[in-house]
Design a protein around this motif. Structure first.
Motif, PDB file in Angstrom:
ATOM      1  N   SER A  47      30.047  24.612  31.985  1.00  0.00           N
ATOM      2  CA  SER A  47      30.410  23.194  31.962  1.00  0.00           C
ATOM      3  C   SER A  47      31.192  22.911  30.690  1.00  0.00           C
ATOM      4  N   GLY A  48      31.932  21.808  30.732  1.00  0.00           N
ATOM      5  CA  GLY A  48      32.665  21.358  29.551  1.00  0.00           C
ATOM      6  C   GLY A  48      33.829  22.266  29.171  1.00  0.00           C
ATOM      7  N   PRO A  49      34.056  22.359  27.864  1.00  0.00           N
ATOM      8  CA  PRO A  49      35.197  23.152  27.387  1.00  0.00           C
ATOM      9  C   PRO A  49      35.082  24.642  27.736  1.00  0.00           C
ATOM     10  N   ALA A  50      33.867  25.155  27.820  1.00  0.00           N
ATOM     11  CA  ALA A  50      33.683  26.565  28.172  1.00  0.00           C
ATOM     12  C   ALA A  50      34.180  26.827  29.589  1.00  0.00           C
ATOM     13  N   ARG A  51      33.911  25.885  30.495  1.00  0.00           N
ATOM     14  CA  ARG A  51      34.364  26.038  31.876  1.00  0.00           C
ATOM     15  C   ARG A  51      35.888  25.980  31.951  1.00  0.00           C
ATOM     16  N   GLN A  52      36.460  25.040  31.212  1.00  0.00           N
ATOM     17  CA  GLN A  52      37.922  24.905  31.210  1.00  0.00           C
ATOM     18  C   GLN A  52      38.582  26.169  30.646  1.00  0.00           C
ATOM     19  N   ALA A  53      38.050  26.695  29.568  1.00  0.00           N
ATOM     20  CA  ALA A  53      38.602  27.912  28.968  1.00  0.00           C
ATOM     21  C   ALA A  53      38.460  29.096  29.914  1.00  0.00           C
ATOM     22  N   ALA A  54      37.315  29.210  30.578  1.00  0.00           N
ATOM     23  CA  ALA A  54      37.094  30.306  31.511  1.00  0.00           C
ATOM     24  C   ALA A  54      38.024  30.195  32.713  1.00  0.00           C
ATOM     25  N   GLN A  55      38.242  28.956  33.183  1.00  0.00           N
ATOM     26  CA  GLN A  55      39.139  28.764  34.324  1.00  0.00           C
ATOM     27  C   GLN A  55      40.576  29.123  33.952  1.00  0.00           C
ATOM     28  N   GLU A  56      41.001  28.761  32.746  1.00  0.00           N
ATOM     29  CA  GLU A  56      42.352  29.123  32.298  1.00  0.00           C
ATOM     30  C   GLU A  56      42.494  30.639  32.188  1.00  0.00           C
ATOM     31  N   GLN A  57      41.456  31.288  31.689  1.00  0.00           N
ATOM     32  CA  GLN A  57      41.486  32.747  31.579  1.00  0.00           C
ATOM     33  C   GLN A  57      41.529  33.390  32.968  1.00  0.00           C
ATOM     34  N   TYR A  58      40.757  32.849  33.899  1.00  0.00           N
ATOM     35  CA  TYR A  58      40.752  33.352  35.272  1.00  0.00           C
ATOM     36  C   TYR A  58      42.128  33.188  35.915  1.00  0.00           C
ATOM     37  N   ASP A  59      42.728  31.993  35.743  1.00  0.00           N
ATOM     38  CA  ASP A  59      44.047  31.740  36.326  1.00  0.00           C
ATOM     39  C   ASP A  59      45.100  32.692  35.759  1.00  0.00           C
ATOM     40  N   ALA A  60      45.046  32.939  34.450  1.00  0.00           N
ATOM     41  CA  ALA A  60      45.998  33.867  33.827  1.00  0.00           C
ATOM     42  C   ALA A  60      45.766  35.289  34.338  1.00  0.00           C
ATOM     43  N   TYR A  61      44.514  35.651  34.523  1.00  0.00           N
ATOM     44  CA  TYR A  61      44.161  36.985  35.035  1.00  0.00           C
ATOM     45  C   TYR A  61      44.726  37.186  36.432  1.00  0.00           C
TER      46      TYR A  61
END
Length: 131
Positions: free
Chosen positions: A96-110
């Protein structure tokens, strides 16, 4: 005799000659060192070195492999990739929160970078026979 004294003066140079030679040799050594360092800096910034070659691995199959076997292998590989991506999405859903956003951005880049093809390059549908 005077001729020999003048010719042999390099063995016992005057203080001014010693200082002059010291400055020339010291200046040359500093200049050469600076030139080598400058060359490394330019090479580092300009990328003079050729990029690493792209290595492509190929799977080796037996000569009697059928089209159905190839399609089954492709389906198995696709399923393995999708399972890995689904596992990553499930983990992102737990954040949740910023951790979720950062993980989603990393997933999208992957996914956008095609890294999933490198991580799961080939999965056989059935185990090949041991020879």
């Amino acid at each position: 005799m005077a001729h020999y004294v003048g010719a042999m003066s390099f063995l016992n140079p005057s203080a001014a000659d010693r200082r002059k030679r010291f400055l020339i040799v010291g200046g040359a050594s500093v200049a050469i060192t600076a030139l080598v360092m400058f060359a490394f800096l330019i090479e580092n910034r300009s990328g003079y070195m050729k990029p690493d070659p792209k290595i492509i691995y190929a799977e080796s199959w037996s000569a009697d492999r059928t089209r159905e076997d190839a399609i089954a292998d492709q389906v198995a590989t696709t399923q393995a990739r999708e399972a890995k991506l689904a596992e990553a999405r499930d983990y992102i859903d737990t954040l949740s929160g910023p951790a979720r956003q950062a993980a989603q951005e990393q997933y999208d880049a992957y996914v956008a970078g095609g890294a999933i093809r490198k991580d799961v390059p080939y999965v056989p549908a059935s185990e090949p026979p041991v020879m």
